[in-house]
Scaffold this active site. Structure first.
Site, PDB file in Angstrom:
ATOM      1  N   ASP A 195      17.177  28.193  11.146  1.00 33.82           N
ATOM      2  CA  ASP A 195      17.163  26.871  11.306  1.00 33.82           C
ATOM      3  C   ASP A 195      17.035  26.043  10.832  1.00 33.82           C
ATOM      4  O   ASP A 195      15.792  26.614   9.601  1.00 33.82           O
ATOM      5  CB  ASP A 195      16.910  27.076  12.556  1.00 33.82           C
TER       6      ASP A 195
HETATM    7  N1  URA Z   1      14.448  32.822  15.072  1.00 35.18           N
HETATM    8  C1  URA Z   1      15.087  31.056  15.334  1.00 35.18           C
HETATM    9  O1  URA Z   1      14.735  31.196  16.924  1.00 35.18           O
HETATM   10  N2  URA Z   1      15.354  30.721  14.870  1.00 35.18           N
HETATM   11  C2  URA Z   1      15.507  31.137  13.163  1.00 35.18           C
HETATM   12  O2  URA Z   1      15.406  30.005  12.182  1.00 35.18           O
HETATM   13  C3  URA Z   1      15.279  32.283  12.954  1.00 35.18           C
HETATM   14  C4  URA Z   1      15.220  33.446  13.917  1.00 35.18           C
END
Ligand code: URA
Length: 249
Positions: A108
């Site tokens: 993310d």
């Molecule tokens: N899980 C999440 O919620 N976000 C990420 O960036 C990676 C794994």
């Protein structure tokens, strides 16, 4: 069969030019040599494994496979390109895009940590497939306490609205009434997976960092935004863990 490339593309691939137009200009200016002979046609198609290319007298070494670890900083999106936002590809020299390196999975925008980029699509597929069982380890900070009920719930597989997560390992590092830190190991990489798993336990993730992908650990010497190529040992460990033969360069 070995791939065949135009000379201008090959110069980008080899890291000798940032753009195809810069490569074309260099070739037309007579700066490129192919097997010891000056070559002024940027469109000449070559088998890079059988060809010695030089620019300004410097021999350029061809490598088919490129694997990079990036310490992804927060604020950058995991995408090959985006018209508005900075992407992880903007943090790498142009040669990696030229040779087809892409992120193996997504983090993310606000997540930091280990991102693998490779131009081997089979490796990406194996790293991401839950069937391969490659564990991704995250350091998470959440906005409330965690306890053994959370550990058990992660181990059993947390049910989310659209799927039930595979069993995950939660190791609590520190837990206070107003926040906790934990390591979370998951075998999948669904959208917002870790945040949603904590969300299902009534906790919001306030910080998330990926520490490892299978045998590949984030190099502590890499500052956020920095990258390096994988060592031969890391490449071998990753291919072995995914059940793929180690490629010969
Ligand atoms: N899980 C999440 O919620 N976000 C990420 O960036 C990676 C794994």
């Amino acid at each position: 069969m070995a791939e065949r490339l135009r000379l201008d593309k090959l110069l980008c691939y080899l890291g000798a030019a940032d753009t195809r137009s810069a490569a074309r200009d260099a070739v037309r200016a007579g700066r490129a040599w192919v097997n010891g002979v000056a070559e002024r046609d940027p469109g000449r198609v070559l088998d890079p494994t059988q060809t010695q290319v030089s620019l300004d007298g410097e021999p350029l070494a061809y490598r088919r496979w490129r694997h990079v670890m990036l310490h992804k900083p927060a604020g950058v999106i995991t995408a090959a390109r985006d018209p508005r936002a900075a992407t992880v590809m903007d943090l790498l020299p142009a040669l990696y895009a030229a040779c087809g390196c892409l992120p193996a999975g997504r983090l993310d925008k606000d997540t930091e940590g280990l991102l693998l980029l490779t131009n081997d699509g089979a490796l990406t597929h194996r790293v991401l497939s839950p069937r391969t069982g490659i564990t991704k380890c995250y350091l998470a900070e959440v906005n409330g306490p965690l306890d053994t009920d959370d550990v058990l719930a992660f181990a059993q597989g947390i049910t989310l609205t659209d799927f039930t997560a595979l069993p995950a390992t939660l190791t609590i590092l520190e837990s206070q009434p107003d926040g906790a830190r934990a390591l979370c190991k998951v075998q999948e990489g669904k959208y917002h997976q870790v945040k949603r798993m904590f969300g299902a336990r009534g906790r919001a993730v306030t910080y998330l960092k990926r520490l490892s992908i299978g045998p590949l650990a984030l190099d502590n010497a890499l500052e956020p935004g920095a990258y390096r190529e994988l060592t031969p040992e890391e490449v071998a460990a990753l291919y072995t863990a995914t059940g793929l033969p180690i490629p010969k360069e």
